[in-house]
Write a protein that holds these residues in place. Structure first.
Motif, mmCIF file in Angstrom:
data_model
loop_
_atom_site.group_PDB
_atom_site.id
_atom_site.type_symbol
_atom_site.label_atom_id
_atom_site.label_comp_id
_atom_site.label_asym_id
_atom_site.label_seq_id
_atom_site.Cartn_x
_atom_site.Cartn_y
_atom_site.Cartn_z
ATOM 1 N N ALA A 1 -7.468 -4.927 -2.582
ATOM 2 C CA ALA A 1 -6.578 -3.837 -2.947
ATOM 3 C C ALA A 1 -5.616 -4.343 -4.004
ATOM 4 O O ALA A 1 -5.193 -5.486 -3.960
ATOM 5 N N THR A 2 -5.303 -3.485 -4.971
ATOM 6 C CA THR A 2 -4.366 -3.851 -6.024
ATOM 7 C C THR A 2 -3.268 -2.810 -6.100
ATOM 8 O O THR A 2 -3.437 -1.670 -5.655
ATOM 9 N N ASP A 3 -2.139 -3.201 -6.687
ATOM 10 C CA ASP A 3 -1.046 -2.265 -6.898
ATOM 11 C C ASP A 3 -0.186 -2.752 -8.045
ATOM 12 O O ASP A 3 -0.117 -3.950 -8.315
ATOM 13 N N ALA A 4 0.463 -1.808 -8.711
ATOM 14 C CA ALA A 4 1.420 -2.116 -9.769
ATOM 15 C C ALA A 4 2.708 -1.364 -9.482
ATOM 16 O O ALA A 4 2.699 -0.276 -8.911
ATOM 17 N N SER A 5 3.800 -1.971 -9.877
ATOM 18 C CA SER A 5 5.105 -1.324 -9.825
ATOM 19 C C SER A 5 5.791 -1.617 -11.153
ATOM 20 O O SER A 5 5.248 -2.343 -11.984
ATOM 21 N N THR A 6 6.991 -1.099 -11.349
ATOM 22 C CA THR A 6 7.708 -1.406 -12.577
ATOM 23 C C THR A 6 8.167 -2.860 -12.602
ATOM 24 O O THR A 6 8.526 -3.380 -13.640
ATOM 25 N N THR A 7 8.089 -3.540 -11.468
ATOM 26 C CA THR A 7 8.479 -4.945 -11.365
ATOM 27 C C THR A 7 7.317 -5.883 -11.663
ATOM 28 O O THR A 7 7.467 -6.870 -12.373
ATOM 29 N N VAL B 1 -7.521 1.076 -5.410
ATOM 30 C CA VAL B 1 -6.315 1.389 -6.166
ATOM 31 C C VAL B 1 -5.655 2.606 -5.532
ATOM 32 O O VAL B 1 -6.340 3.469 -4.981
ATOM 33 N N ASP B 2 -4.328 2.665 -5.603
ATOM 34 C CA ASP B 2 -3.640 3.803 -4.995
ATOM 35 C C ASP B 2 -3.230 4.850 -6.031
ATOM 36 O O ASP B 2 -2.432 5.721 -5.759
ATOM 37 N N ASN B 3 -3.817 4.763 -7.206
ATOM 38 C CA ASN B 3 -3.520 5.689 -8.288
ATOM 39 C C ASN B 3 -4.828 6.374 -8.686
ATOM 40 O O ASN B 3 -5.733 5.727 -9.214
ATOM 41 N N THR B 4 -4.934 7.670 -8.403
ATOM 42 C CA THR B 4 -6.194 8.366 -8.655
ATOM 43 C C THR B 4 -6.510 8.477 -10.142
ATOM 44 O O THR B 4 -7.687 8.521 -10.521
ATOM 45 N N SER B 5 -5.499 8.508 -11.004
ATOM 46 C CA SER B 5 -5.755 8.525 -12.450
ATOM 47 C C SER B 5 -6.395 7.222 -12.892
ATOM 48 O O SER B 5 -7.331 7.216 -13.699
ATOM 49 N N THR B 6 -5.909 6.115 -12.362
ATOM 50 C CA THR B 6 -6.498 4.816 -12.690
ATOM 51 C C THR B 6 -7.917 4.741 -12.151
ATOM 52 O O THR B 6 -8.818 4.241 -12.826
ATOM 53 N N PRO C 1 -2.014 -2.651 1.161
ATOM 54 C CA PRO C 1 -1.366 -3.924 1.496
ATOM 55 C C PRO C 1 -0.809 -4.657 0.279
ATOM 56 O O PRO C 1 -0.018 -5.572 0.425
ATOM 57 N N ALA C 2 -1.192 -4.244 -0.932
ATOM 58 C CA ALA C 2 -0.690 -4.895 -2.144
ATOM 59 C C ALA C 2 0.625 -4.294 -2.624
ATOM 60 O O ALA C 2 1.255 -4.823 -3.531
ATOM 61 N N ASP C 3 1.062 -3.204 -2.013
ATOM 62 C CA ASP C 3 2.272 -2.512 -2.451
ATOM 63 C C ASP C 3 3.497 -3.416 -2.434
ATOM 64 O O ASP C 3 4.214 -3.534 -3.433
ATOM 65 N N ALA C 4 3.773 -4.059 -1.309
ATOM 66 C CA ALA C 4 4.955 -4.925 -1.209
ATOM 67 C C ALA C 4 4.862 -6.084 -2.195
ATOM 68 O O ALA C 4 5.862 -6.460 -2.821
#
Length: 159
Positions: free
Chosen positions: A1-7, A65-70, A112-115
């Protein structure tokens, strides 16, 4: 699982054979705007593929991915926005050493990649989030057990 934030970005890999989990994360080297999040979600996939390169080589890979556009853009292999198109191309190139790639959606609350993408410790959320929907590294393939994933072919997009 992957995730991106502004950080930054985060990624989690679970090996079903050993029960081991691996985490990877990093910070962006520039400030990103909210409208760029699709681009950075794709960059998170590329960074995860780099971080887990040895584990993914010659495997069947399913990326959550938790972004459906991606998800849709990775599936199509291109985007209208130039920078997003480059990010998608890089993600697909980084997945190139895999045998095959698929992408599926995971609900943000279960990712699980969110944090990790926010540079926070996973604090036990990892094992509960990976339960029956988690990443699985099986004898000959890496996959995440989710219904109806779309298919990506490695190396479909060039920059």
């Amino acid at each position: 699982a992957t995730d991106a934030s502004t950080t930054g970005w985060g990624a989690v890999l679970f090996d079903e054979n050993t029960g081991d989990t691996k985490e990877a994360s990093g910070v962006w080297n520039c400030k990103i705007e909210a409208h760029q999040i699709n681009e950075y979600e794709a960059k998170a996939v590329a960074e995860a593929a780099k971080a887990f390169h040895a584990e993914l080589a010659n495997q069947n890979v399913l990326v959550l991915v938790d972004n459906t556009s991606t998800q849709a853009t990775l599936h199509s292999g291109h985007a209208h926005a130039r920078d997003l198109n480059f990010a998608i191309g890089d993600a697909l190139r980084q997945l190139g050493p895999c045998r095959s790639s698929r992408v599926a959606h995971i609900v943000s609350a279960a990712n699980p990649a969110d944090a990790l993408s926010r540079q926070m410790p996973s604090s036990g959320r990892l094992t509960s989030a990976l339960g029956p929907l988690g990443m699985r590294l099986e004898q000959s393939s890496l996959r995440i057990a989710l219904p109806a994933p779309t298919t990506l072919r490695c190396g479909d997009v060039s920059r």
